[in-house]
Design an enzyme around this catalytic site. Structure first.
Site, PDB file in Angstrom:
ATOM      1  N   ASN A  25      58.278 -30.137  45.121  1.00 63.24           N
ATOM      2  CA  ASN A  25      56.709 -30.156  45.041  1.00 63.24           C
ATOM      3  C   ASN A  25      56.330 -29.486  46.125  1.00 63.24           C
ATOM      4  O   ASN A  25      56.968 -29.066  47.338  1.00 63.24           O
ATOM      5  CB  ASN A  25      56.956 -31.806  45.654  1.00 63.24           C
ATOM      6  CG  ASN A  25      55.580 -31.805  46.113  1.00 63.24           C
ATOM      7  OD1 ASN A  25      54.752 -31.214  46.225  1.00 63.24           O
ATOM      8  ND2 ASN A  25      55.137 -32.729  47.270  1.00 63.24           N
ATOM      9  N   TRP A  26      55.604 -28.319  45.950  1.00 60.76           N
ATOM     10  CA  TRP A  26      54.665 -27.741  47.086  1.00 60.76           C
ATOM     11  C   TRP A  26      54.070 -27.609  47.680  1.00 60.76           C
ATOM     12  O   TRP A  26      53.890 -26.945  48.657  1.00 60.76           O
ATOM     13  CB  TRP A  26      54.215 -26.268  45.498  1.00 60.76           C
ATOM     14  CG  TRP A  26      55.133 -25.523  44.460  1.00 60.76           C
ATOM     15  CD1 TRP A  26      57.206 -25.687  44.425  1.00 60.76           C
ATOM     16  CD2 TRP A  26      54.770 -24.269  43.629  1.00 60.76           C
ATOM     17  NE1 TRP A  26      57.087 -24.947  43.379  1.00 60.76           N
ATOM     18  CE2 TRP A  26      56.366 -24.156  43.201  1.00 60.76           C
ATOM     19  CE3 TRP A  26      54.360 -23.079  43.895  1.00 60.76           C
ATOM     20  CZ2 TRP A  26      56.063 -23.195  42.853  1.00 60.76           C
ATOM     21  CZ3 TRP A  26      53.766 -22.382  42.858  1.00 60.76           C
ATOM     22  CH2 TRP A  26      55.175 -22.250  42.187  1.00 60.76           C
ATOM     23  N   LYS A  27      53.405 -28.796  47.595  1.00 66.86           N
ATOM     24  CA  LYS A  27      52.899 -29.752  48.969  1.00 66.86           C
ATOM     25  C   LYS A  27      51.195 -28.333  48.837  1.00 66.86           C
ATOM     26  O   LYS A  27      51.087 -27.446  47.285  1.00 66.86           O
ATOM     27  CB  LYS A  27      53.204 -29.422  49.759  1.00 66.86           C
ATOM     28  CG  LYS A  27      54.789 -30.646  49.407  1.00 66.86           C
ATOM     29  CD  LYS A  27      55.296 -30.937  51.275  1.00 66.86           C
ATOM     30  CE  LYS A  27      56.799 -31.453  50.902  1.00 66.86           C
ATOM     31  NZ  LYS A  27      57.199 -32.695  51.878  1.00 66.86           N
ATOM     32  N   HIS A  86      52.168 -39.935  46.878  1.00 66.81           N
ATOM     33  CA  HIS A  86      53.793 -39.084  47.333  1.00 66.81           C
ATOM     34  C   HIS A  86      53.414 -40.137  48.945  1.00 66.81           C
ATOM     35  O   HIS A  86      52.273 -40.591  49.572  1.00 66.81           O
ATOM     36  CB  HIS A  86      53.612 -37.405  47.410  1.00 66.81           C
ATOM     37  CG  HIS A  86      54.027 -36.952  48.092  1.00 66.81           C
ATOM     38  ND1 HIS A  86      54.431 -36.788  50.153  1.00 66.81           N
ATOM     39  CD2 HIS A  86      55.474 -35.865  47.787  1.00 66.81           C
ATOM     40  CE1 HIS A  86      54.913 -36.086  50.261  1.00 66.81           C
ATOM     41  NE2 HIS A  86      56.164 -35.612  48.901  1.00 66.81           N
ATOM     42  N   GLU A 101      52.798 -38.562  51.764  1.00 66.40           N
ATOM     43  CA  GLU A 101      51.759 -37.635  52.254  1.00 66.40           C
ATOM     44  C   GLU A 101      49.761 -38.377  52.137  1.00 66.40           C
ATOM     45  O   GLU A 101      49.647 -38.233  52.661  1.00 66.40           O
ATOM     46  CB  GLU A 101      51.746 -36.165  52.261  1.00 66.40           C
ATOM     47  CG  GLU A 101      53.384 -35.624  52.653  1.00 66.40           C
ATOM     48  CD  GLU A 101      53.929 -34.558  52.230  1.00 66.40           C
ATOM     49  OE1 GLU A 101      53.190 -33.929  51.742  1.00 66.40           O
ATOM     50  OE2 GLU A 101      55.243 -34.543  52.963  1.00 66.40           O
ATOM     51  N   GLU A 133      61.914 -41.861  48.161  1.00 62.82           N
ATOM     52  CA  GLU A 133      61.602 -40.912  49.483  1.00 62.82           C
ATOM     53  C   GLU A 133      61.462 -41.246  50.633  1.00 62.82           C
ATOM     54  O   GLU A 133      60.402 -42.127  50.739  1.00 62.82           O
ATOM     55  CB  GLU A 133      60.443 -39.885  49.088  1.00 62.82           C
ATOM     56  CG  GLU A 133      60.902 -39.262  46.986  1.00 62.82           C
ATOM     57  CD  GLU A 133      59.957 -37.656  47.416  1.00 62.82           C
ATOM     58  OE1 GLU A 133      60.125 -36.657  47.875  1.00 62.82           O
ATOM     59  OE2 GLU A 133      58.166 -37.901  48.370  1.00 62.82           O
ATOM     60  N   GLY A 189      60.623 -33.254  55.096  1.00 65.40           N
ATOM     61  CA  GLY A 189      60.320 -32.207  56.174  1.00 65.40           C
ATOM     62  C   GLY A 189      60.578 -32.262  57.050  1.00 65.40           C
ATOM     63  O   GLY A 189      60.510 -31.978  58.264  1.00 65.40           O
ATOM     64  N   SER A 196      64.435 -34.116  52.379  1.00 61.32           N
ATOM     65  CA  SER A 196      64.921 -32.925  52.674  1.00 61.32           C
ATOM     66  C   SER A 196      66.473 -32.886  52.670  1.00 61.32           C
ATOM     67  O   SER A 196      67.261 -32.721  52.281  1.00 61.32           O
ATOM     68  CB  SER A 196      65.345 -33.145  54.154  1.00 61.32           C
ATOM     69  OG  SER A 196      64.500 -33.658  54.962  1.00 61.32           O
ATOM     70  N   GLY A 210      60.876 -30.413  48.069  1.00 60.94           N
ATOM     71  CA  GLY A 210      59.611 -30.179  49.417  1.00 60.94           C
ATOM     72  C   GLY A 210      60.407 -29.028  49.233  1.00 60.94           C
ATOM     73  O   GLY A 210      60.188 -27.611  48.444  1.00 60.94           O
ATOM     74  N   GLY A 211      60.848 -28.423  50.812  1.00 60.60           N
ATOM     75  CA  GLY A 211      60.955 -27.565  51.626  1.00 60.60           C
ATOM     76  C   GLY A 211      61.724 -26.065  50.770  1.00 60.60           C
ATOM     77  O   GLY A 211      60.986 -25.250  50.819  1.00 60.60           O
TER      78      GLY A 211
HETATM   79  C1  PEP Z   1      58.348 -34.067  49.522  1.00 59.20           C
HETATM   80  O1  PEP Z   1      56.894 -33.984  50.090  1.00 59.20           O
HETATM   81  O2  PEP Z   1      58.392 -34.628  48.387  1.00 59.20           O
HETATM   82  C2  PEP Z   1      59.843 -33.944  50.064  1.00 59.20           C
HETATM   83  C3  PEP Z   1      60.555 -33.891  49.610  1.00 59.20           C
HETATM   84  O3  PEP Z   1      59.682 -33.016  51.260  1.00 59.20           O
HETATM   85  P1  PEP Z   1      61.137 -32.465  51.990  1.00 59.20           P
HETATM   86  O4  PEP Z   1      62.194 -32.002  50.567  1.00 59.20           O
HETATM   87  O5  PEP Z   1      60.384 -30.941  53.013  1.00 59.20           O
HETATM   88  O6  PEP Z   1      61.551 -33.787  51.916  1.00 59.20           O
END
Ligand code: PEP
Length: 255
Positions: free
Chosen positions: A13-15, A98, A100, A170, A176, A216, A237-238
Site C-alpha cells: 500500500n503505497w499510500k 483502510h 487512514e 490492521e 506506520g 509495520s 505500507g512503509g
Molecule cells: C498500511 O498502510 O496498510 C500499513 C500496514 O502500513 P505500515 O506497514 O507502514 O504500518
C-alpha cells in the site's frame, strides 16, 4: 482447505507516495526480485500512478491495485474515482476501508460496505481493512470491533463473491508506527475474523478466505507473522516503498 491451500497474498500500500515515474522505477527494480514468488504479489498505488504501474509490470507476476474507490458508478462526486473506472482500465484490486480513510476522511462501516459492494459489482477483488484502535485493545473489545467492522462491511456480499474478498487485519496502533502486533496477537485476531466469516457464511468460505496482517510488517518480522496458521499474507505500507524490503517479505511468504 487449510493455510497450505489458501492463497497467500502480499500487497503493498503505497499510500500518498511516488509520482508515476518514481512508481515505475520502484516496480522495475522489484520485478526481478519477486519474479519467483510462490504467492500473489500486488502493488496498490495512488490513482495517478495506476497507468504507469500497469505499463511497468506488464507480463510480470506483479498485479496492480488502487487504494480506494467510490460507491457510485458515476455522477456528481468531485474528486472521486469509481470502481467501474478502475475496472475499465484493467485494474483488478482495490483496498477499501483502510484505517487512514476511516480516520482522516470520514469513512464509516456503512460507506465501507457501499464501496465493497460497488467494487465487487465492477468485478474487482477487494482488500478489506479492519482493525481496532489502541484504546479499544486496552478496553478488551478488539474481537467485538473487528467482528462488527467485518460484519457491516460484508453486508449483502454473497458466499460466491467472498472469493473476491481478501481481509486485512490492521490494528490501527500498528500502522506506520513501527509497533507490530505480536505474531500470536495477529494470529488470534485473524482467527476471530475467520470465525466471523464462518458465522456469516459457512466453514468452507471461512477456510478459503485469505486474511492478511498489516501494521509495520517488515523484512525482519514477516517470517514469524506469516508462519501463523491464520495469517495468509500481509498488507505492507512503509516497507513496500523499498524494493529489497518488499521482496524479502515476498520471499518469507513464499517459504
Ligand atoms: C498500511 O498502510 O496498510 C500499513 C500496514 O502500513 P505500515 O506497514 O507502514 O504500518
Amino acid at each position: 482447505m487449510n493455510k497450505a491451500t489458501r492463497k497467500t497474498v502480499i500487497a503493498g500500500n503505497w499510500k500518498m507516495n511516488k509520482t508515476p515515474a518514481e512508481g515505475a522505477e520502484l516496480l522495475t527494480s522489484m520485478i526481478p526480485l519477486v519474479k519467483d514468488a510462490d504467492c500473489d504479489v500486488i502493488a496498490c498505488v495512488p490513482f495517478v500512478d495506476l497507468y504507469a504501474a500497469q505499463e511497468a509490470t506488464k507480463g510480470t507476476n506483479i498485479k496492480i491495485g488502487a487504494e480506494n474507490c467510490h460507491w457510485a458508478e458515476s455522477g456528481a462526486f468531485t474528486g472521486e474515482i469509481s470502481a467501474q473506472m478502475l475496472s475499465a482500465m484493467g485494474i483488478e484490486y482495490v483496498i477499501i476501508g483502510h484505517s487512514e480513510r476511516r480516520q482522516y476522511f470520514g469513512e464509516t462501516d456503512v460507506t465501507v460496505n457501499k464501496r465493497v459492494k460497488a467494487a465487487l459489482k465492477a468485478g474487482l477483488t477487494v482488500i478489506l481493512c479492519v482493525g481496532e484502535y489502541l484504546e479499544q485493545r486496552e478496553q478488551g473489545v478488539t474481537a467485538e470491533v473487528c467482528a462488527m467492522q467485518t460484519k457491516i462491511a460484508l453486508g449483502g456480499v454473497t458466499a460466491e463473491e467472498m472469493e473476491r474478498i481478501i481481509i486485512a487485519y490492521e490494528p490501527v496502533w500498528a500502522i506506520g508506527t513501527g509497533l507490530t502486533a505480536t505474531a500470536d496477537q495477529a494470529d488470534e485476531v485473524c482467527g476471530i475474523i475467520r470465525d466471523v466469516i464462518a458465522g456469516l457464511y459457512n466453514a468452507e468460505v471461512a477456510e478459503a478466505t485469505t486474511i492478511q496482517y498489516g501494521g509495520s510488517m517488515n523484512d525482519g518480522n514477516a517470517e514469524e507473522l506469516l508462519s501463523k496458521v491464520n495469517v495468509d499474507g500481509g498488507l505492507i505500507g512503509g516497507a513496500s516503498l523499498v524494493a529489497e524490503k518488499f521482496a524479502k517479505i515476498v520471499s518469507a511468504a513464499s517459504k
